[in-house]
Write an enzyme that holds these catalytic residues in place. Structure first.
Site, PDB file in Angstrom:
ATOM      1  N   ALA A   1      -6.121   0.928   5.972  1.00 33.54           N
ATOM      2  CA  ALA A   1      -7.131   0.927   7.029  1.00 33.54           C
ATOM      3  C   ALA A   1      -8.166   2.037   6.826  1.00 33.54           C
ATOM      4  O   ALA A   1      -9.357   1.831   7.088  1.00 33.54           O
ATOM      5  CB  ALA A   1      -6.451   1.063   8.386  1.00 33.54           C
TER       6      ALA A   1
ATOM      7  N   GLY B   1       1.458   3.398   4.538  1.00 39.18           N
ATOM      8  CA  GLY B   1       0.730   2.407   3.739  1.00 39.18           C
ATOM      9  C   GLY B   1      -0.390   1.746   4.523  1.00 39.18           C
ATOM     10  O   GLY B   1      -1.497   1.542   4.008  1.00 39.18           O
ATOM     11  N   CYS B   2      -0.121   1.435   5.773  1.00 44.16           N
ATOM     12  CA  CYS B   2      -1.139   0.781   6.603  1.00 44.16           C
ATOM     13  C   CYS B   2      -2.289   1.733   6.899  1.00 44.16           C
ATOM     14  O   CYS B   2      -3.452   1.320   6.935  1.00 44.16           O
ATOM     15  CB  CYS B   2      -0.507   0.261   7.886  1.00 44.16           C
ATOM     16  SG  CYS B   2       0.741  -1.019   7.546  1.00 44.16           S
ATOM     17  N   THR B   3      -1.979   3.008   7.077  1.00 44.91           N
ATOM     18  CA  THR B   3      -3.026   3.998   7.294  1.00 44.91           C
ATOM     19  C   THR B   3      -3.890   4.135   6.049  1.00 44.91           C
ATOM     20  O   THR B   3      -5.121   4.191   6.145  1.00 44.91           O
ATOM     21  CB  THR B   3      -2.416   5.350   7.723  1.00 44.91           C
ATOM     22  OG1 THR B   3      -1.731   5.158   8.974  1.00 44.91           O
ATOM     23  CG2 THR B   3      -3.478   6.416   7.890  1.00 44.91           C
TER      24      THR B   3
END
Length: 146
Positions: free
Chosen positions: A48, A43-45
């Site tokens: 970002a 999710g963070c990838t």
């Protein structure tokens, strides 16, 4: 909770390059500040990479992008190099900045409740005031609302 028009809480954090960034030093520029739970997770990838992929448009509009998580600078540097992020990632190991922005809180995953970063982002105007807030934003929609 921070609302549009409120002063953006100032901070100084260590970057993925082992330097420091102070928000007040960016006064006169727009800043897109996004908070994510953990570097190099799916999710963070997604979140970002959305900012990475839209970076030319954000930059053309005079804004600086900064990502913040509790991860150590070395982990942030590795992830940044791997993904080719054109902006700095900041380490908020003690989550003091996340608390100041109201994004350190209760979360639920797979039936478990725990405390951590609530995925969010803020647009800060040239006068260091909050222009927009997005709390509990999905990774896919974060850049679309910035």
């Amino acid at each position: 909770m921070l609302t549009p028009g409120a002063p953006a809480p100032d901070f100084t954090l260590t970057t993925d390059e082992e330097t420091t960034i102070t928000l007040s030093d960016l006064r006169g520029q727009k800043v897109v500040l996004f908070f994510y739970p953990k570097a190099d997770t799916p999710g963070c990838t997604t979140q970002a990479c959305g900012f990475r992929d839209h970076f030319p448009v954000i930059e053309a509009n005079g804004a600086t992008v900064l990502g913040i998580s509790p991860d150590a600078p070395a982990k942030l540097a590795k992830w940044r190099a791997k993904m080719g992020f054109p902006y700095n990632l900041l380490s908020d190991a003690d989550h003091a900045v996340a608390e100041a922005y109201g994004v350190w809180g209760e979360k639920k995953m797979f039936g478990n409740t725990y405390i951590g970063i609530v995925r969010s982002h803020f647009v800060i105007d040239e006068d260091s005031r909050i222009a927009d807030t997005q709390f509990k934003i999905s990774p896919q929609k974060s850049v679309d609302t910035a």
